[in-house]
Design a protein around this motif. Sequence first.
Motif, PDB file in Angstrom:
ATOM      1  N   ILE A  31     -21.524 -20.661 -21.082  1.00  0.00           N
ATOM      2  CA  ILE A  31     -22.938 -20.468 -21.412  1.00  0.00           C
ATOM      3  C   ILE A  31     -23.772 -21.622 -20.871  1.00  0.00           C
ATOM      4  CG2 ILE A  31     -24.620 -20.375 -23.303  1.00  0.00           C
ATOM      5  CD1 ILE A  31     -22.367 -18.830 -24.881  1.00  0.00           C
ATOM      6  N   PHE A  32     -23.368 -22.847 -21.155  1.00  0.00           N
ATOM      7  CA  PHE A  32     -24.138 -23.987 -20.656  1.00  0.00           C
ATOM      8  C   PHE A  32     -24.134 -24.033 -19.128  1.00  0.00           C
ATOM      9  CE2 PHE A  32     -23.621 -26.019 -24.999  1.00  0.00           C
ATOM     10  CZ  PHE A  32     -24.964 -25.951 -25.316  1.00  0.00           C
ATOM     11  N   ASN A  33     -23.028 -23.667 -18.504  1.00  0.00           N
ATOM     12  CA  ASN A  33     -22.993 -23.600 -17.038  1.00  0.00           C
ATOM     13  C   ASN A  33     -23.967 -22.543 -16.519  1.00  0.00           C
ATOM     14  OD1 ASN A  33     -21.056 -25.609 -16.749  1.00  0.00           O
ATOM     15  ND2 ASN A  33     -19.339 -24.169 -16.659  1.00  0.00           N
ATOM     16  N   ALA A  34     -23.959 -21.371 -17.133  1.00  0.00           N
ATOM     17  CA  ALA A  34     -24.833 -20.278 -16.686  1.00  0.00           C
ATOM     18  C   ALA A  34     -26.313 -20.640 -16.795  1.00  0.00           C
ATOM     19  CB  ALA A  34     -24.544 -19.016 -17.506  1.00  0.00           C
ATOM     20  N   TYR A  35     -26.650 -21.450 -17.780  1.00  0.00           N
ATOM     21  CA  TYR A  35     -28.042 -21.839 -17.984  1.00  0.00           C
ATOM     22  C   TYR A  35     -28.376 -23.177 -17.333  1.00  0.00           C
ATOM     23  CZ  TYR A  35     -28.714 -17.892 -21.076  1.00  0.00           C
ATOM     24  OH  TYR A  35     -28.833 -16.620 -21.573  1.00  0.00           O
ATOM     25  N   GLY A  36     -27.418 -23.761 -16.620  1.00  0.00           N
ATOM     26  CA  GLY A  36     -27.655 -25.019 -15.919  1.00  0.00           C
ATOM     27  C   GLY A  36     -27.863 -26.205 -16.837  1.00  0.00           C
ATOM     28  N   LEU A  37     -27.234 -26.190 -17.995  1.00  0.00           N
ATOM     29  CA  LEU A  37     -27.430 -27.240 -19.000  1.00  0.00           C
ATOM     30  C   LEU A  37     -26.195 -28.132 -19.094  1.00  0.00           C
ATOM     31  CD1 LEU A  37     -29.171 -25.010 -21.700  1.00  0.00           C
ATOM     32  CD2 LEU A  37     -30.256 -26.629 -20.131  1.00  0.00           C
ATOM     33  N   LYS A  66     -15.613 -28.435 -35.848  1.00  0.00           N
ATOM     34  CA  LYS A  66     -15.684 -28.330 -34.390  1.00  0.00           C
ATOM     35  C   LYS A  66     -16.580 -27.172 -33.965  1.00  0.00           C
ATOM     36  CE  LYS A  66     -12.940 -28.028 -30.204  1.00  0.00           C
ATOM     37  NZ  LYS A  66     -11.599 -27.912 -29.618  1.00  0.00           N
ATOM     38  N   VAL A  67     -16.473 -26.043 -34.647  1.00  0.00           N
ATOM     39  CA  VAL A  67     -17.330 -24.890 -34.344  1.00  0.00           C
ATOM     40  C   VAL A  67     -18.796 -25.285 -34.485  1.00  0.00           C
ATOM     41  CG1 VAL A  67     -18.056 -22.607 -35.176  1.00  0.00           C
ATOM     42  CG2 VAL A  67     -15.618 -23.129 -34.906  1.00  0.00           C
ATOM     43  N   ALA A  68     -19.125 -25.938 -35.583  1.00  0.00           N
ATOM     44  CA  ALA A  68     -20.513 -26.363 -35.801  1.00  0.00           C
ATOM     45  C   ALA A  68     -20.971 -27.315 -34.705  1.00  0.00           C
ATOM     46  CB  ALA A  68     -20.652 -27.029 -37.172  1.00  0.00           C
ATOM     47  N   ALA A  69     -20.100 -28.231 -34.312  1.00  0.00           N
ATOM     48  CA  ALA A  69     -20.462 -29.201 -33.268  1.00  0.00           C
ATOM     49  C   ALA A  69     -20.682 -28.513 -31.930  1.00  0.00           C
ATOM     50  CB  ALA A  69     -19.376 -30.263 -33.147  1.00  0.00           C
ATOM     51  N   LEU A  70     -19.795 -27.594 -31.577  1.00  0.00           N
ATOM     52  CA  LEU A  70     -19.915 -26.927 -30.283  1.00  0.00           C
ATOM     53  C   LEU A  70     -21.161 -26.053 -30.184  1.00  0.00           C
ATOM     54  CD1 LEU A  70     -16.199 -25.909 -29.597  1.00  0.00           C
ATOM     55  CD2 LEU A  70     -17.561 -27.623 -28.355  1.00  0.00           C
ATOM     56  N   LEU A  71     -21.600 -25.509 -31.319  1.00  0.00           N
ATOM     57  CA  LEU A  71     -22.736 -24.586 -31.294  1.00  0.00           C
ATOM     58  C   LEU A  71     -24.052 -25.210 -31.750  1.00  0.00           C
ATOM     59  CD1 LEU A  71     -20.993 -21.352 -32.616  1.00  0.00           C
ATOM     60  CD2 LEU A  71     -21.548 -21.959 -30.242  1.00  0.00           C
ATOM     61  N   HIS A  72     -24.049 -26.473 -32.159  1.00  0.00           N
ATOM     62  CA  HIS A  72     -25.262 -27.038 -32.764  1.00  0.00           C
ATOM     63  C   HIS A  72     -26.450 -27.103 -31.809  1.00  0.00           C
ATOM     64  CE1 HIS A  72     -24.255 -30.959 -30.933  1.00  0.00           C
ATOM     65  NE2 HIS A  72     -25.497 -31.315 -31.213  1.00  0.00           N
ATOM     66  N   ASP A  73     -26.221 -27.115 -30.510  1.00  0.00           N
ATOM     67  CA  ASP A  73     -27.336 -27.150 -29.548  1.00  0.00           C
ATOM     68  C   ASP A  73     -27.393 -25.923 -28.654  1.00  0.00           C
ATOM     69  OD1 ASP A  73     -28.586 -29.488 -30.300  1.00  0.00           O
ATOM     70  OD2 ASP A  73     -27.563 -30.749 -28.838  1.00  0.00           O
ATOM     71  N   ILE A  74     -26.695 -24.857 -29.030  1.00  0.00           N
ATOM     72  CA  ILE A  74     -26.673 -23.657 -28.199  1.00  0.00           C
ATOM     73  C   ILE A  74     -28.074 -23.032 -28.082  1.00  0.00           C
ATOM     74  CG2 ILE A  74     -26.112 -21.914 -29.961  1.00  0.00           C
ATOM     75  CD1 ILE A  74     -24.339 -22.241 -26.564  1.00  0.00           C
ATOM     76  N   GLY A  75     -28.929 -23.297 -29.061  1.00  0.00           N
ATOM     77  CA  GLY A  75     -30.312 -22.796 -29.007  1.00  0.00           C
ATOM     78  C   GLY A  75     -31.114 -23.393 -27.865  1.00  0.00           C
ATOM     79  N   GLY A  76     -30.591 -24.447 -27.251  1.00  0.00           N
ATOM     80  CA  GLY A  76     -31.262 -25.046 -26.107  1.00  0.00           C
ATOM     81  C   GLY A  76     -31.318 -24.140 -24.894  1.00  0.00           C
ATOM     82  N   ILE A  77     -30.586 -23.033 -24.914  1.00  0.00           N
ATOM     83  CA  ILE A  77     -30.666 -22.098 -23.794  1.00  0.00           C
ATOM     84  C   ILE A  77     -32.014 -21.403 -23.741  1.00  0.00           C
ATOM     85  CG2 ILE A  77     -28.165 -21.761 -23.731  1.00  0.00           C
ATOM     86  CD1 ILE A  77     -28.625 -18.988 -24.993  1.00  0.00           C
TER      87      ILE A  77
END
Length: 131
Positions: A31-37, A66-77
């Motif tokens: 996801i972060f790769n696809a959005y260039g983040l 770990k789940v919370a950490a990995l997703l805590h900034d996913i809204g940045g997309i």
Amino acid sequence: MFRIGEIMIYKDVHNLSRYIGDNLDRSVDMIFNAYGLQVSKRHVKRVAGYIVETARLLDINEEKAKVAALLHDIGGIVPCKERIDYCELHGIKLCEEERELPLIIHQKISKHIAHTQFKIKHSVSVMLSHT
């Protein structure tokens, strides 16, 4: 982007299922790769490492942390200029300060994406507890 009434929507937010698989680490990377983040991707990986160590020390469920950490900034997309519209479309309540500084809205969007796209029922409230 597309328009629903007066609201502009970043359409790819609704297509995350093509990136979501059995391996959360890999899904977040894609996801972060696809959005260039790339900076965000490195950040959440670092946070996940720290949080797992901390959870171990505090005898907290490491996987949920770990789940919370990995997703805590996913809204940045969702780009800052589209965050208010995204929240209005999805019924996410905002205070005046969030409307004035949309950068901080990513926390609420992260919670929404974790819950609706990743089907995470635990750990989502902790995503709101960071700035």
